[in-house]
Design a protein around this motif. Structure first.
Motif, short mmCIF file in Angstrom:
data_model
loop_
_atom_site.label_atom_id
_atom_site.label_comp_id
_atom_site.label_asym_id
_atom_site.label_seq_id
_atom_site.Cartn_x
_atom_site.Cartn_y
_atom_site.Cartn_z
N ALA A 240 36.55 43.80 32.52
CA ALA A 240 37.13 42.63 33.19
C ALA A 240 36.68 42.71 34.64
O ALA A 240 37.07 43.63 35.37
N HIS A 241 35.85 41.76 35.05
CA HIS A 241 35.21 41.81 36.37
C HIS A 241 35.73 40.69 37.26
O HIS A 241 35.90 39.54 36.82
N TYR A 242 35.98 41.02 38.52
CA TYR A 242 36.39 40.04 39.53
C TYR A 242 35.44 40.14 40.70
O TYR A 242 35.07 41.24 41.13
N GLY A 243 35.01 39.01 41.26
CA GLY A 243 33.93 38.97 42.23
C GLY A 243 34.26 39.41 43.64
O GLY A 243 33.38 39.36 44.50
N THR A 244 35.48 39.83 43.92
CA THR A 244 35.84 40.28 45.26
C THR A 244 36.49 41.65 45.18
O THR A 244 37.43 41.85 44.39
N ALA A 245 36.02 42.58 45.99
CA ALA A 245 36.58 43.93 46.00
C ALA A 245 37.91 43.96 46.75
O ALA A 245 38.23 43.06 47.53
#
Length: 301
Positions: free
Chosen positions: A150-155
Motif C-alpha cells: 500500500a503506497h502513498y506518494g508523500t513521506a
C-alpha cells in the motif's frame, strides 16, 4: 476574509477506545521498553548504540532511535514468541504509533515482522519513488516471493509528531495505511494473513526500527507503539490517535487538517459555493466568521 474558530466542547464526542482485549502488545516507550499488556512481551535493545530516551515537550519521555546501518544503529527486538508463534491465531493485525522523524532515511522500517526479507510485514515512513526525486510511504507484506504493498506518494515529514497506523485485514484481503487519522492508501486482493509469514518461535524476527535485511535503521522518536490482533477501522484509528492528546493538541491537529479545497486566486477567485466543515477529526467544533457575508456566507459557504 474567512476565519474558522476551533474549540473542544465539554463532553466532545470523540471515539472512546476504552479497554481492548485485542491489544496484544503496548509499548509506551516513556522511559521503559516494557509491554504493558497481558503477555508481557517486553522489548530489548539491539545494535551497537543501545537505546536512548529523551524529554519531549508534547509527550514527556519518549524513545529516540539514532538511525545508521543496522549493525551500528539502534533498534528494538520483540520476543519471537510474540503473537502466538506458528501455532497462534493472529491472522489480521493493526499496528499504530506516534513518530517524530529526524531524517527521511529511504526504506528504513518503523517495524518489520517476519522470518526473513522474503517473509515479512513492514512499514517505511519514507521511500524513494522509482524514477523521481520525491519520497513516499509504503506498507509491504512479502510472502514467499510475492510482494503486496500500500503506497502513498508523500513521506512522513521531518520534525513534529505524526500518528501512523497500518492495518492488515486477512478477512477482506486488504492492506490499509493511515496518517494522522486519515486513510492514505488501501490495496485490495491481498491473499496473505500474518499467519502466512511468521514461523516457529525461534525463527521470528520482530523488529522495531530495523529491517530483516541490511537497510539503514529508523532515525527518529517513537511513542505509544501498539500491536492489535484485529482489524481497526478509521474511527478506531482516530480514537487511538486522540486518546493521548490534550485539548490544545486536538485543536492544533484539527486546525492543521483544515482544507477548503481550491479557492482560486485574487484574479480568478472561486465563484461556486463550497462546504464549510463544522467538526474536526479530533472532536473540535468549528464556527466561521466572514468579513464580507455577501461574498462568503459563514453558515453555508
Amino acid at each position: 476574509m474567512l476565519v474558522g474558530l476551533l474549540v473542544i466542547p465539554t463532553g466532545a464526542d470523540v471515539p472512546d477506545i476504552g479497554e481492548d482485549i485485542n491489544l496484544r502488545a503496548h509499548y509506551w516507550f516513556n522511559g521503559t521498553l516494557d509491554d504493558t499488556q497481558r503477555d508481557l512481551l517486553h522489548a530489548t535493545s539491539g545494535g551497537g548504540e543501545g537505546v536512548t530516551f529523551v524529554e519531549d515537550e508534547q509527550f514527556g519521555t519518549v524513545l529516540d532511535l539514532a538511525g545508521g546501518k543496522d549493525e551500528d544503529g539502534n533498534y528494538l527486538v520483540i520476543p519471537g514468541r510474540a503473537f502466538g508463534g506458528s501455532s497462534g491465531d493472529v491472522e489480521s493485525m493493526t499496528i499504530s504509533a506516534w513518530i517524530n522523524v529526524d531524517a527521511q532515511v529511504p526504506f528504513a522500517r518503523l517495524f518489520d515482522f517476519g522470518t526473513e526479507s522474503a517473509n515479512s510485514f513492514y512499514f517505511c515512513p519514507a521511500i524513494h519513488n522509482i524514477g523521481v526525486s520525491r519520497f513516499g510511504t509504503r506498507a509491504v507484506i512479502n510472502n514467499g516471493g510475492q510482494t503486496y504493498m500500500a503506497h502513498y506518494g508523500t513521506a512522513v515529514v521531518v520534525g513534529g509528531w505524526h500518528h501512523v497506523a497500518i492495518v492488515l485485514d486477512s478477512v477482506n484481503d486488504t492492506l490499509t495505511t493511515y496518517l494522522d487519522g486519515v486513510q492514505t492508501a488501501k490495496t485490495t486482493d491481498i491473499p496473505v494473513s500474518f499467519m502466512d509469514i511468521r514461523g516457529e518461535d525461534g525463527e521470528n524476527n520482530f523488529y522495531i526500527g530495523k529491517a530483516q535485511g541490511s537497510e539503514s535503521t529508523f532515525d527518529g522518536k517513537i511513542f505509544d507503539f501498539r500491536v492489535y490482533d484485529s482489524v481497526k477501522e478509521a474511527t478506531d484509528v482516530q480514537g487511538i490517535m486522540t486518546s493521548v492528546l490534550g485539548d490544545a493538541e486536538k485543536i492544533q491537529y484539527d486546525s492543521n487538517a483544515l482544507s477548503l479545497g481550491d479557492l482560486g486566486s485574487t484574479r480568478n477567485p472561486r465563484t461556486e459555493d463550497f462546504d464549510l466543515p463544522e467538526a474536526g477529526l479530533c472532536g473540535s467544533t468549528i464556527t466561521w466568521e466572514s468579513s464580507n457575508e455577501a461574498v462568503v456566507d459563514p453558515t453555508t459557504g
